[in-house]
Scaffold this active site. Structure first.
Site, PDB file in Angstrom:
ATOM      1  N   LYS A  22       0.823  -1.170   0.077  1.00 57.22           N
ATOM      2  CA  LYS A  22      -0.134   0.056   0.007  1.00 57.22           C
ATOM      3  C   LYS A  22       0.982   1.436  -0.064  1.00 57.22           C
ATOM      4  O   LYS A  22       0.462   2.378   0.714  1.00 57.22           O
ATOM      5  CB  LYS A  22      -0.859   0.086   1.298  1.00 57.22           C
ATOM      6  CG  LYS A  22      -2.018  -1.194   1.301  1.00 57.22           C
ATOM      7  CD  LYS A  22      -2.936  -0.927   2.298  1.00 57.22           C
ATOM      8  CE  LYS A  22      -3.944  -2.143   2.561  1.00 57.22           C
ATOM      9  NZ  LYS A  22      -4.756  -1.859   3.716  1.00 57.22           N
ATOM     10  N   LYS A  80     -15.143  -2.316   2.093  1.00 53.23           N
ATOM     11  CA  LYS A  80     -13.595  -2.381   1.351  1.00 53.23           C
ATOM     12  C   LYS A  80     -12.756  -1.384   2.209  1.00 53.23           C
ATOM     13  O   LYS A  80     -13.239  -0.443   2.550  1.00 53.23           O
ATOM     14  CB  LYS A  80     -13.862  -2.242   0.026  1.00 53.23           C
ATOM     15  CG  LYS A  80     -14.797  -3.160  -0.837  1.00 53.23           C
ATOM     16  CD  LYS A  80     -14.355  -4.554  -0.659  1.00 53.23           C
ATOM     17  CE  LYS A  80     -14.813  -5.467  -1.348  1.00 53.23           C
ATOM     18  NZ  LYS A  80     -16.319  -5.664  -0.820  1.00 53.23           N
ATOM     19  N   ASP A  81     -11.652  -1.529   2.023  1.00 53.02           N
ATOM     20  CA  ASP A  81     -10.577  -0.839   2.631  1.00 53.02           C
ATOM     21  C   ASP A  81     -10.560   0.667   2.026  1.00 53.02           C
ATOM     22  O   ASP A  81     -10.723   0.792   0.870  1.00 53.02           O
ATOM     23  CB  ASP A  81      -9.332  -1.437   2.629  1.00 53.02           C
ATOM     24  CG  ASP A  81      -8.214  -0.965   3.391  1.00 53.02           C
ATOM     25  OD1 ASP A  81      -8.451   0.073   4.416  1.00 53.02           O
ATOM     26  OD2 ASP A  81      -6.939  -1.174   3.070  1.00 53.02           O
ATOM     27  N   ARG A  82     -10.125   1.669   2.469  1.00 55.97           N
ATOM     28  CA  ARG A  82     -10.005   2.923   1.934  1.00 55.97           C
ATOM     29  C   ARG A  82      -8.496   3.195   1.365  1.00 55.97           C
ATOM     30  O   ARG A  82      -8.709   3.844   0.126  1.00 55.97           O
ATOM     31  CB  ARG A  82      -9.878   3.956   3.066  1.00 55.97           C
ATOM     32  CG  ARG A  82      -9.722   5.470   2.833  1.00 55.97           C
ATOM     33  CD  ARG A  82      -9.528   6.433   3.895  1.00 55.97           C
ATOM     34  NE  ARG A  82      -8.343   6.068   4.728  1.00 55.97           N
ATOM     35  CZ  ARG A  82      -7.171   6.460   4.261  1.00 55.97           C
ATOM     36  NH1 ARG A  82      -6.912   7.078   2.968  1.00 55.97           N
ATOM     37  NH2 ARG A  82      -6.083   6.299   4.943  1.00 55.97           N
TER      38      ARG A  82
END
EC number: 5.4.99.27
Length: 352
Positions: A22, A80-82
């Protein structure tokens, strides 16, 4: 709380090196898999949406504002992930209304890729799986060792831990859940209550799974276990014959662990003794979950990794592609290969 305290030991050995996940949103891509044929007509407008550095709840609020409807009129299957590039479905309830102009919701962080009408709204948990494309950068690990480890994971799966995202920064959600449980009270805010109940329940499951990883039984059925297929929520007890079922060896069938709630565990034998011992460590938390109305459920202990492929676009970049059942965490796959070095805030309260 450390990652080891929140999850548990690795099943495949020590990490082979380090990497960053990420660094940018494109390094963590998620595509929701939804096996529902859409009819093209009805009072619900389904939207296939791409989000970049935007969490699901904020995307829902923006879509609702653009459509001129209350946020309760919009539904989605899962959070869902940011910090990621994600594609997922939403549905808008628009009885007797034309398709709205959603362009006001769109910018660099949100795009509506497709719109389809359907008779029913999108239910929470309706997606069957999530497809992941991960780019691990600044990789410091031997490629041959990584290849061998990934092949091992493809064949044996990984422990189906809940990832650290579930527990908040430093396990803060677990601390809060234990505090509320000790007071025998529940938060008034629905989203806070849901988050803390989920964190407490997931923490107990991880404790059970950690014990079975430690004794080597996480991927092996024992008499008294409750077995389940990968994509099924039903389960059945394991006797000696079931423990030799060939579907266990091909990762179709798995032992399960408890998602604590109201009612006694149907497990027997040694698995039941271990479950009772884990629960006895946190009696207030177990009672709190039951009194909150959580049902006793089961979750598979072993996570099969569907369609796992990988390559190295650059010597220090590892790209992974795979599919996991809904509710399972990509980061628990990665932790069996390398230690992740932070490139900023990588945890979120979201679950894939």
């Amino acid at each position: 709380m450390t990652e080891l305290e929140l999850l548990g030991p690795r099943a495949s050995g020590e990490p082979l090196g380090t990497a960053i996940l990420k660094a940018v949103a494109e390094d963590f891509q998620v595509d929701e898999v939804l096996d529902i044929p859409l009819s093209g007509q009805g009072e619900h407008l389904w939207l296939w949406v791409e989000k970049r550095d935007l969490n699901t709840e904020e995307a829902a609020r923006r879509l609702a504002r653009a459509a001129g409807v209350p946020v309760r009129s919009i539904s989605y299957a899962g959070l869902k992930d940011r910090q990621a590039l994600t594609r997922q479905w939403f549905s808008l309830h628009l009885p007797g209304k034309a398709d709205p102009d959603l362009s006001r919701a769109e910018d660099a962080s949100l795009r509506v890729l497709k719109q389809v009408r359907h008779q029913r709204k999108l239910q929470r948990g309706a997606h069957s799986a999530n497809g992941f494309t991960l780019r691990l950068t600044a990789l410091a690990a031997d490629h041959q060792a990584v290849d061998a480890r990934l092949e091992q994971l493809r064949q044996q799966g990984v422990p189906n831990y809940f990832g650290t995202q579930r527990f908040g920064h430093g396990g803060g959600n677990v601390h809060d859940a234990l505090d509320w449980a000790a007071r025998k009270a529940l938060p008034e805010q629905r989203n806070v209550r849901s988050r803390l109940l989920s964190a407490g329940r997931s923490y107990l499951f991880n404790q059970l799974l950690a014990a079975r990883v430690a004794d080597g039984s996480w991927a092996r059925a024992q008499v008294g276990d409750l077995l389940a297929f990968t994509d099924s929520r039903s389960f059945f007890p394991a006797g000696e014959a079931e423990c030799a079922d060939p579907r266990l060896a091909i990762l179709d069938l798995h032992p399960t662990g408890p998602m604590w709630g109201e009612g006694a565990s149907p497990a027997g034998g040694a698995p039941a003794q271990l479950e009772n011992a884990i629960g006895a460590r946190q009696p207030a938390l177990c009672q709190w979950l039951a009194q909150a109305g959580m049902d006793h459920e089961r979750r598979i202990l072993r996570l099969p990794i569907g369609g796992l492929t990988w390559h190295y676009p650059e010597p220090d970049i590892l790209q992974l592609e795979f599919v996991l059942p809904a509710g399972c965490f990509a980061t628990v796959v990665v932790r069996e290969v390398v230690d992740l070095v932070s490139a900023g805030q990588t945890d979120s309260p979201c679950v894939f």
